[in-house]
Design a protein around this motif. Sequence first.
Motif, PDB file in Angstrom:
ATOM      1  N   MET A   1     -12.682 -11.302  10.808  1.00 31.86           N
ATOM      2  CA  MET A   1     -13.001 -11.253   9.401  1.00 31.86           C
ATOM      3  C   MET A   1     -11.837 -10.604   8.664  1.00 31.86           C
ATOM      4  N   LEU A   2     -11.618 -11.050   7.440  1.00 28.08           N
ATOM      5  CA  LEU A   2     -10.566 -10.501   6.596  1.00 28.08           C
ATOM      6  C   LEU A   2     -11.174  -9.849   5.362  1.00 28.08           C
ATOM      7  N   ILE A   3     -10.557  -8.760   4.908  1.00 34.33           N
ATOM      8  CA  ILE A   3     -10.880  -8.184   3.603  1.00 34.33           C
ATOM      9  C   ILE A   3      -9.578  -8.039   2.826  1.00 34.33           C
ATOM     10  N   ARG A   4      -9.702  -7.978   1.503  1.00 30.65           N
ATOM     11  CA  ARG A   4      -8.524  -7.943   0.639  1.00 30.65           C
ATOM     12  C   ARG A   4      -8.686  -6.851  -0.402  1.00 30.65           C
ATOM     13  N   LYS A   5      -7.620  -6.088  -0.644  1.00 31.09           N
ATOM     14  CA  LYS A   5      -7.584  -5.088  -1.702  1.00 31.09           C
ATOM     15  C   LYS A   5      -6.378  -5.377  -2.575  1.00 31.09           C
ATOM     16  N   LEU A   6      -6.595  -5.420  -3.882  1.00 26.59           N
ATOM     17  CA  LEU A   6      -5.552  -5.759  -4.852  1.00 26.59           C
ATOM     18  C   LEU A   6      -5.041  -4.502  -5.548  1.00 26.59           C
ATOM     19  N   PHE A   7      -3.726  -4.423  -5.680  1.00 29.90           N
ATOM     20  CA  PHE A   7      -3.059  -3.340  -6.404  1.00 29.90           C
ATOM     21  C   PHE A   7      -2.135  -3.964  -7.440  1.00 29.90           C
ATOM     22  N   SER A  31       5.255  -7.833 -13.761  1.00 23.36           N
ATOM     23  CA  SER A  31       3.935  -7.243 -13.543  1.00 23.36           C
ATOM     24  C   SER A  31       3.465  -7.738 -12.180  1.00 23.36           C
ATOM     25  N   TYR A  32       3.664  -6.922 -11.171  1.00 27.00           N
ATOM     26  CA  TYR A  32       3.367  -7.320  -9.792  1.00 27.00           C
ATOM     27  C   TYR A  32       1.900  -7.105  -9.458  1.00 27.00           C
ATOM     28  N   LYS A  33       1.418  -7.971  -8.571  1.00 35.83           N
ATOM     29  CA  LYS A  33       0.117  -7.788  -7.929  1.00 35.83           C
ATOM     30  C   LYS A  33       0.374  -7.818  -6.429  1.00 35.83           C
ATOM     31  N   LEU A  49     -15.659  -3.542   7.419  1.00 35.46           N
ATOM     32  CA  LEU A  49     -14.477  -3.528   8.278  1.00 35.46           C
ATOM     33  C   LEU A  49     -13.692  -2.246   8.066  1.00 35.46           C
ATOM     34  N   TYR A  50     -13.479  -1.906   6.783  1.00 35.96           N
ATOM     35  CA  TYR A  50     -12.688  -0.733   6.403  1.00 35.96           C
ATOM     36  C   TYR A  50     -13.057  -0.434   4.957  1.00 35.96           C
ATOM     37  N   ASP A  51     -13.507   0.764   4.695  1.00 36.45           N
ATOM     38  CA  ASP A  51     -13.954   1.126   3.354  1.00 36.45           C
ATOM     39  C   ASP A  51     -12.802   0.990   2.355  1.00 36.45           C
ATOM     40  N   PHE A  52     -13.012   0.216   1.297  1.00 39.47           N
ATOM     41  CA  PHE A  52     -11.964   0.038   0.276  1.00 39.47           C
ATOM     42  C   PHE A  52     -11.511   1.376  -0.299  1.00 39.47           C
ATOM     43  N   GLY A  53     -12.414   2.349  -0.352  1.00 43.05           N
ATOM     44  CA  GLY A  53     -12.062   3.662  -0.883  1.00 43.05           C
ATOM     45  C   GLY A  53     -10.947   4.340  -0.103  1.00 43.05           C
ATOM     46  N   LEU A  54     -10.852   4.033   1.197  1.00 42.30           N
ATOM     47  CA  LEU A  54      -9.791   4.623   2.016  1.00 42.30           C
ATOM     48  C   LEU A  54      -8.415   4.092   1.630  1.00 42.30           C
ATOM     49  N   LEU A  55      -8.368   2.908   1.051  1.00 41.54           N
ATOM     50  CA  LEU A  55      -7.090   2.327   0.633  1.00 41.54           C
ATOM     51  C   LEU A  55      -6.589   2.931  -0.677  1.00 41.54           C
ATOM     52  N   LYS A  56      -7.441   3.737  -1.319  1.00 39.78           N
ATOM     53  CA  LYS A  56      -7.034   4.406  -2.566  1.00 39.78           C
ATOM     54  C   LYS A  56      -6.251   5.688  -2.298  1.00 39.78           C
ATOM     55  N   GLY A  57      -6.040   6.021  -1.023  1.00 46.89           N
ATOM     56  CA  GLY A  57      -5.263   7.206  -0.657  1.00 46.89           C
ATOM     57  C   GLY A  57      -3.809   6.853  -0.449  1.00 46.89           C
ATOM     58  N   GLY A  58      -3.358   7.000   0.807  1.00 44.07           N
ATOM     59  CA  GLY A  58      -1.951   6.759   1.134  1.00 44.07           C
ATOM     60  C   GLY A  58      -1.446   5.370   0.788  1.00 44.07           C
ATOM     61  N   SER A 131      -1.817  -9.424   6.597  1.00 40.86           N
ATOM     62  CA  SER A 131      -0.693  -9.899   5.795  1.00 40.86           C
ATOM     63  C   SER A 131      -0.668  -9.163   4.465  1.00 40.86           C
ATOM     64  N   VAL A 132       0.443  -9.323   3.763  1.00 39.05           N
ATOM     65  CA  VAL A 132       0.621  -8.755   2.435  1.00 39.05           C
ATOM     66  C   VAL A 132       1.129  -9.870   1.527  1.00 39.05           C
ATOM     67  N   ILE A 133       0.487 -10.008   0.378  1.00 40.43           N
ATOM     68  CA  ILE A 133       0.919 -10.983  -0.621  1.00 40.43           C
ATOM     69  C   ILE A 133       1.425 -10.214  -1.830  1.00 40.43           C
ATOM     70  N   VAL A 134       2.617 -10.555  -2.297  1.00 48.05           N
ATOM     71  CA  VAL A 134       3.183  -9.961  -3.506  1.00 48.05           C
ATOM     72  C   VAL A 134       3.345 -11.066  -4.538  1.00 48.05           C
ATOM     73  N   HIS A 135       2.568 -10.950  -5.617  1.00 50.72           N
ATOM     74  CA  HIS A 135       2.674 -11.872  -6.748  1.00 50.72           C
ATOM     75  C   HIS A 135       3.704 -11.307  -7.715  1.00 50.72           C
ATOM     76  N   GLU A 136       4.801 -12.024  -7.896  1.00 51.79           N
ATOM     77  CA  GLU A 136       5.820 -11.591  -8.852  1.00 51.79           C
ATOM     78  C   GLU A 136       5.506 -12.120 -10.248  1.00 51.79           C
ATOM     79  N   THR A 137       4.920 -13.297 -10.299  1.00 52.90           N
ATOM     80  CA  THR A 137       4.497 -13.918 -11.551  1.00 52.90           C
ATOM     81  C   THR A 137       3.100 -14.501 -11.342  1.00 52.90           C
TER      82      THR A 137
END
Length: 193
Positions: A1-7, A31-33, A49-58, A131-137
């Motif tokens: 299973m996959l989960i996704r967090k956007l920054f 304006s990157y995503k 899988l992994y609490d999204f709140g944990l990704l708000k740290g490091g 994986s990591v996706i970087v949206h430049e536009t």
Amino acid sequence: MLIRKLFKFENAHIVRGCSTRRCSHSIHGHSYKVELILEAHAFDNGQMLYDFGLLKGGPRDLIDAFDHAVAIWDGDDADYVAACKRFSERWISLPVSPSAEQFSRLFFRLVDTLLGLTDTVNGEQDVRLHSVIVHETETGYAQCFREDADNPRMGLIALDRIVFSDAITQAWRDPQLFEKLKRGERLSNPASV
């Protein structure tokens, strides 16, 4: 299973050697995503899988370091590098050009290292960065997979060649976070966020 967090973050750069003259000869911003995609095949104690709140740290601190900063390739013209550091208190010096492709590899290396050094406390099992996706536009993005992150044909991203300005590290919850990553120091998730 996959989960996704956007920054999201705003960043300036020059991408030397690219085909588009505007991008290779003029400092400009985007304006990157950034999407972090995590993978696991078991749930934690909260049936996640992994609490999204944990990704708000490091992880968030490492990505947010690029917000309102200038990303500089350490192989660029010395006068340009010096001027960026002189006129911007928020800068990051990188061993690769700050293209969307290299950003995706860079964030993969940073976050993967952080996750690998982090002890979990809520029953998480074999969680790894997929994986990591970087949206430049709005219409263009780069996606990095594990086999891309350390591919020498794409340029090496040695953590000891990345430099965050003091203005960036002092804003982190743990100003020593990156130094701990470089030393391979074990970290621990909080019991609750």
